[in-house]
Design a protein around this motif. Structure first.
Motif, PDB file in Angstrom:
ATOM      1  N   GLU A  94       1.261  -9.119   6.348  1.00 51.78           N
ATOM      2  CA  GLU A  94       2.347  -8.166   6.564  1.00 51.78           C
ATOM      3  C   GLU A  94       3.147  -8.576   7.787  1.00 51.78           C
ATOM      4  N   HIS A 109      -4.779  -6.968   8.279  1.00 51.74           N
ATOM      5  CA  HIS A 109      -4.028  -6.530   7.101  1.00 51.74           C
ATOM      6  C   HIS A 109      -2.700  -5.875   7.409  1.00 51.74           C
ATOM      7  N   CYS A 110      -2.451  -5.449   8.646  1.00 52.29           N
ATOM      8  CA  CYS A 110      -1.144  -4.864   8.941  1.00 52.29           C
ATOM      9  C   CYS A 110      -0.840  -4.991  10.417  1.00 52.29           C
ATOM     10  N   GLY A 122       3.030  -8.222   0.947  1.00 50.09           N
ATOM     11  CA  GLY A 122       3.772  -7.780   2.118  1.00 50.09           C
ATOM     12  C   GLY A 122       5.269  -7.938   1.961  1.00 50.09           C
ATOM     13  N   TRP A 178      -6.404  -0.144   5.844  1.00 51.93           N
ATOM     14  CA  TRP A 178      -5.601  -1.083   5.064  1.00 51.93           C
ATOM     15  C   TRP A 178      -4.145  -1.134   5.524  1.00 51.93           C
ATOM     16  N   ASP A 179      -3.586  -0.022   5.899  1.00 55.54           N
ATOM     17  CA  ASP A 179      -2.196  -0.003   6.331  1.00 55.54           C
ATOM     18  C   ASP A 179      -1.964   1.188   7.241  1.00 55.54           C
ATOM     19  N   CYS A 223      -4.146  -3.435  11.902  1.00 58.43           N
ATOM     20  CA  CYS A 223      -5.216  -3.039  10.985  1.00 58.43           C
ATOM     21  C   CYS A 223      -6.254  -4.152  10.899  1.00 58.43           C
ATOM     22  N   LYS A 278       2.156  -2.937  13.039  1.00 56.79           N
ATOM     23  CA  LYS A 278       3.234  -1.952  13.136  1.00 56.79           C
ATOM     24  C   LYS A 278       3.653  -1.806  14.597  1.00 56.79           C
ATOM     25  N   ALA A 336      -0.948  -0.260   0.402  1.00 57.97           N
ATOM     26  CA  ALA A 336       0.108  -0.236   1.408  1.00 57.97           C
ATOM     27  C   ALA A 336       0.838   1.093   1.313  1.00 57.97           C
ATOM     28  N   GLY A 362       3.037  -4.845  -1.648  1.00 58.83           N
ATOM     29  CA  GLY A 362       3.639  -4.298  -0.436  1.00 58.83           C
ATOM     30  C   GLY A 362       4.715  -3.288  -0.756  1.00 58.83           C
ATOM     31  N   ARG A 412      -9.042  -4.609   8.929  1.00 61.91           N
ATOM     32  CA  ARG A 412      -9.437  -3.838   7.754  1.00 61.91           C
ATOM     33  C   ARG A 412     -10.947  -3.737   7.562  1.00 61.91           C
TER      34      ARG A 412
END
Length: 382
Positions: free
Chosen positions: A188, A253-254, A134, A299-300, A266, A256, A351, A65, A268
């Motif tokens: 994450e 996977h993420c 993460g 992925w991110d 995400c 935000k 990441a 991360g 993924r």
């Protein structure tokens, strides 16, 4: 009226001088850098000198991360146990080679690549994760980390200096995507500083986003794909020709958070970003490189640091590129990177993060085991 010889010579000289000045002005205009128009699409160039060499004969393992804090410092979490014997030869008994030794799991750098702080690993009062995955740093001075090994069903909270504060979940078996006390190999986290909440992409074991109070760590809410109840039923392998999956794949996977309250997730292996309101209401989704198999194409995500957060940048570890995406409609307007091991190339770009100046920082896993910096080269910020 006929010109006198003297006046004619003067007229020709003035005309010649005017032509020369025009030619010079044109040459100067071509020679000088052209002023970029405000609002250009972000473009980047790798800074091959970043970061500076680590002290103490240290080396990085797989990087689980990377994030940028509010001071512009870059925080990294890597996996010391991923180093091979030839990479950590100096620590073997007897030593196999002069180089190297693992760096501590958590490292803090400034924008110039200087190492500022390092810590991490097992300690008193908590269990360290089996495989680091993460990292997030909030504006109140806390560092949040997770893991994705078996039984890494926990988020750990530390001070900036690595003093353990608290944890969500336990290093113990998962209880599934409906349980509100235990996690499932979270990938994450993201902090909502206004609501003082922590969002968890949960993750490699579960199929959900889950939200907790960032102080008390009390459960708030959770949801699955399309805002529905998540299911742990076995999902068929991703097929670009099949109907779209109604559940998140593994991993989620993420996660935000944008300034306007939208939450980006995400998914993924399903090659998509899903967008929600903070209460879990589904808003929309975008697919990218839908024919990508393997480990997936999303992925991110990192949000562009202008006031409107005009763009999303998305890391694709299977195709090893970073896409520049218009946040309003999901249109891809640029990309950089490709598979490879030279500076500016990637092997499993895992990441990413962006600082306030538009510089991008990336982290690689598998055999990549490195971090890179890409400097903004266009006038994409005010």
């Amino acid at each position: 009226m006929a010109l006198t010889p003297g006046r004619a010579r003067l007229t020709r000289a003035i005309a010649h001088l005017a032509r020369s000045m025009s030619i010079c002005a044109t040459a100067i205009a071509f020679a000088l850098p052209q002023a970029a128009a405000a609002g250009e699409i972000p473009t980047f160039a790798v800074d091959a000198s970043w970061p500076k060499a680590l002290p103490n004969n240290w080396i990085l393992g797989q990087v689980g991360g990377i994030t940028v804090d509010h001071r512009g410092h870059i925080w990294v979490i890597h996996r010391p146990r991923s180093l091979t014997d030839d990479e950590k030869g100096a620590t073997l008994n007897p030593p196999r080679s002069k180089c190297c030794a693992s760096a501590p799991p958590v490292l803090e750098f400034d924008a110039d690549g200087n190492l500022l702080r390092s810590w991490g690993g097992p300690g008193e009062g908590y269990e360290w994760v089996g495989r680091e995955h993460g990292i997030e740093v909030d504006e109140r001075g806390f560092v949040w980390i997770g893991g994705n090994a078996d039984n890494d069903n926990v988020i750990l909270k530390f001070t900036l200096d690595g003093k353990f504060v608290a944890q969500i979940g336990q290093i113990a078996p998962s209880k599934g995507s409906s349980d509100t006390t235990q996690l499932g190999k979270p990938a994450e986290t993201a902090i909502d500083k206004d609501a003082n909440e922590i969002y968890v992409a949960d993750g490699y074991g579960n199929r959900r986003v889950i939200v907790f109070d960032a102080d008390t760590l009390a459960y708030k809410r959770h949801w699955g794909a399309y805002g529905n109840k998540p299911s742990d039923d076995k999902q068929p392998p991703y097929d670009p020709k099949a109907p779209v999956a109604q559940q998140f794949g593994n991993p989620v996977h993420c996660v935000k958070l944008a300034n306007d309250g939208l939450v980006y997730v995400c998914d993924r292996t399903n090659n998509r970003i899903q967008v929600f309101k903070k209460d879990g209401t589904f808003v929309k989704e975008w697919f990218f490189e839908k024919n990508t198999l393997g480990n997936g194409a999303v992925w991110d995500i990192a949000l562009w640091p202008d006031a409107k957060q005009t763009y999303l940048l998305s890391a694709d570890g299977e195709n090893n590129e970073i896409r520049v995406i218009k946040r309003e409609d999901g249109t891809v307007v640029g990309s950089f990177g490709r598979s490879g091991r030279n500076a500016g190339q990637f092997h499993w770009v895992h990441a990413m993060a962006i600082d306030a100046k538009g510089n991008v920082y990336t982290a690689e896993v598998d055999t990549g085991k490195r971090i890179q910096k890409f400097k903004l080269t266009s006038n994409a910020l005010p």
